[in-house]
Design a protein around this motif. Sequence first.
Motif, short mmCIF file in Angstrom:
data_model
loop_
_atom_site.label_atom_id
_atom_site.label_comp_id
_atom_site.label_asym_id
_atom_site.label_seq_id
_atom_site.Cartn_x
_atom_site.Cartn_y
_atom_site.Cartn_z
N GLY A 133 35.12 48.28 36.62
CA GLY A 133 35.31 47.01 35.93
C GLY A 133 36.02 45.97 36.77
O GLY A 133 36.64 45.06 36.24
N TYR A 134 35.91 46.09 38.10
CA TYR A 134 36.60 45.14 38.97
C TYR A 134 35.80 43.85 39.19
O TYR A 134 36.29 42.92 39.80
CB TYR A 134 36.84 45.76 40.35
CG TYR A 134 37.88 46.85 40.37
CD1 TYR A 134 39.19 46.56 40.71
CD2 TYR A 134 37.55 48.17 40.07
CE1 TYR A 134 40.15 47.55 40.74
CE2 TYR A 134 38.51 49.16 40.10
CZ TYR A 134 39.81 48.85 40.43
OH TYR A 134 40.76 49.83 40.46
N ASP A 135 34.58 43.79 38.69
CA ASP A 135 33.68 42.70 39.04
C ASP A 135 34.30 41.32 38.83
O ASP A 135 34.09 40.42 39.63
CB ASP A 135 32.39 42.80 38.22
CG ASP A 135 31.52 43.96 38.66
OD1 ASP A 135 31.88 44.61 39.66
OD2 ASP A 135 30.51 44.23 37.99
N TYR A 136 35.05 41.15 37.75
CA TYR A 136 35.55 39.82 37.40
C TYR A 136 37.06 39.68 37.62
O TYR A 136 37.66 38.70 37.18
CB TYR A 136 35.20 39.52 35.95
CG TYR A 136 33.72 39.69 35.66
CD1 TYR A 136 32.78 38.84 36.25
CD2 TYR A 136 33.27 40.70 34.83
CE1 TYR A 136 31.42 39.00 36.01
CE2 TYR A 136 31.91 40.87 34.58
CZ TYR A 136 30.99 40.02 35.18
OH TYR A 136 29.65 40.19 34.94
N SER A 137 37.67 40.66 38.28
CA SER A 137 39.12 40.61 38.49
C SER A 137 39.54 39.38 39.28
O SER A 137 40.54 38.72 38.97
CB SER A 137 39.60 41.87 39.22
OG SER A 137 39.33 43.02 38.46
N GLU A 138 38.75 39.06 40.32
CA GLU A 138 39.09 37.90 41.14
C GLU A 138 39.05 36.62 40.31
O GLU A 138 39.93 35.76 40.43
CB GLU A 138 38.12 37.81 42.31
CG GLU A 138 38.46 36.71 43.31
CD GLU A 138 37.52 36.72 44.50
OE1 GLU A 138 36.33 36.35 44.32
OE2 GLU A 138 37.95 37.10 45.60
N ASN A 139 38.04 36.50 39.46
CA ASN A 139 37.95 35.31 38.60
C ASN A 139 39.18 35.18 37.71
O ASN A 139 39.71 34.08 37.51
CB ASN A 139 36.72 35.40 37.71
CG ASN A 139 35.42 35.22 38.47
OD1 ASN A 139 35.42 34.73 39.59
ND2 ASN A 139 34.32 35.64 37.87
N ARG A 140 39.63 36.30 37.15
CA ARG A 140 40.73 36.26 36.19
C ARG A 140 42.05 35.88 36.86
O ARG A 140 42.80 35.04 36.35
CB ARG A 140 40.84 37.60 35.48
CG ARG A 140 39.63 37.94 34.64
CD ARG A 140 39.76 39.32 34.02
NE ARG A 140 38.52 39.73 33.37
CZ ARG A 140 38.14 39.37 32.14
NH1 ARG A 140 38.93 38.60 31.43
NH2 ARG A 140 37.00 39.78 31.64
N ILE A 141 42.36 36.50 37.99
CA ILE A 141 43.64 36.22 38.64
C ILE A 141 43.63 34.85 39.28
O ILE A 141 44.56 34.04 39.10
CB ILE A 141 43.97 37.32 39.66
CG1 ILE A 141 44.07 38.67 38.96
CG2 ILE A 141 45.28 37.00 40.37
CD1 ILE A 141 45.03 38.71 37.80
N MET A 142 42.59 34.53 40.04
CA MET A 142 42.51 33.20 40.63
C MET A 142 42.46 32.14 39.55
O MET A 142 43.10 31.08 39.65
CB MET A 142 41.28 33.11 41.54
CG MET A 142 41.38 33.95 42.80
SD MET A 142 39.81 34.04 43.72
CE MET A 142 39.56 32.33 44.15
N GLY A 143 41.70 32.43 38.50
CA GLY A 143 41.58 31.47 37.40
C GLY A 143 42.89 31.22 36.69
O GLY A 143 43.19 30.10 36.27
#
Length: 332
Positions: A133-143
Amino acid sequence: TLAASIFSTLNTWNVNSKIVYVDDIHKNDPISIADINRSNGYIFAGTAIDSVAALLAPSTGIGNAFRGKVSQGRPVLFVGDDVMLAGSQVIIGLTSSMYSAYYGNLTLSPGLDLLHGVIPIGRFYQNLDNSRGYDYSENRIMGLYWTLAKTNSAMGIIIDAGAFVDVFNNKFSAGSVSNNSTPPIIVDFQNGKLIDYPIFHRPGRPNAVQSAALIGAKLHVLRSNESVTVSVKNSDSHQLKKKLVLEQNFPNPFNPSTQFTYTLTQEGLVHVRIFDTLGKEVAILGDSFKKPGSYSVNWNASGFASGIYCVSVTLQQGVNISSSTMKIVLIK
């Protein structure tokens, strides 16, 4: 589906509950209003988070009932991505692509603003053992960092699967966090010193990468049953509430022209300057008195060499000066 699952679980616990639909059909429905008025608490699950705030505005029947009961102390629980509704802004586009933040495609939509000056975000790794479930981790933290900077908010909350945070009277408490879950993280930017944004654009994309540097922030990591008490300032009184906000220029990199947009919350004399990397002033783009509002300025750099430059916008109010500086890239 999520709401139905929670409804079924509550029934097995002998908790009397009812699903209230937040949509145009029910926003002034007398039965829905009555259901909200007689409820002892509310759970948000599986909503269309980009439209809930408008449907629960004080001008709607269900919105007026809901906000009135919350002001009287009714508890509210947010499940999954619905947690973002507790803040002033909701981040839209987190799961539309793995590269939403990288491509600059995230947008903001109003939240319910129940936590003034706080931006919560959920499901960092999305599963209990952090194995997928790491696919959207970057979006969440950067976002989250980008949203804190864009909205000038004082606090952020990162909550993973298997954990929850209780907020009451400025006290942030972690519940029983599962052994494998990431502990809740409180991003405390109340005494922040500086905000800066990336200038990199993915080739062919109009917007810069969406993240932000929050200089002077603190991280509070809460293990099971730990808490931290922080006097959260309303976003209107946050010390970084700016009189002047300078947006990233577009396009960037550019050749030969680019546009800057800046917003004033107070009137004053505005100076717009371009500097090279040695700090030498190379262009004057404006010196004039401005009222509060948004303004755009174009720079045609056809006579300048490729390289990194800085645009500086300064608001002068007597002896008080506010300024914002941003790096830009000219490529020929």
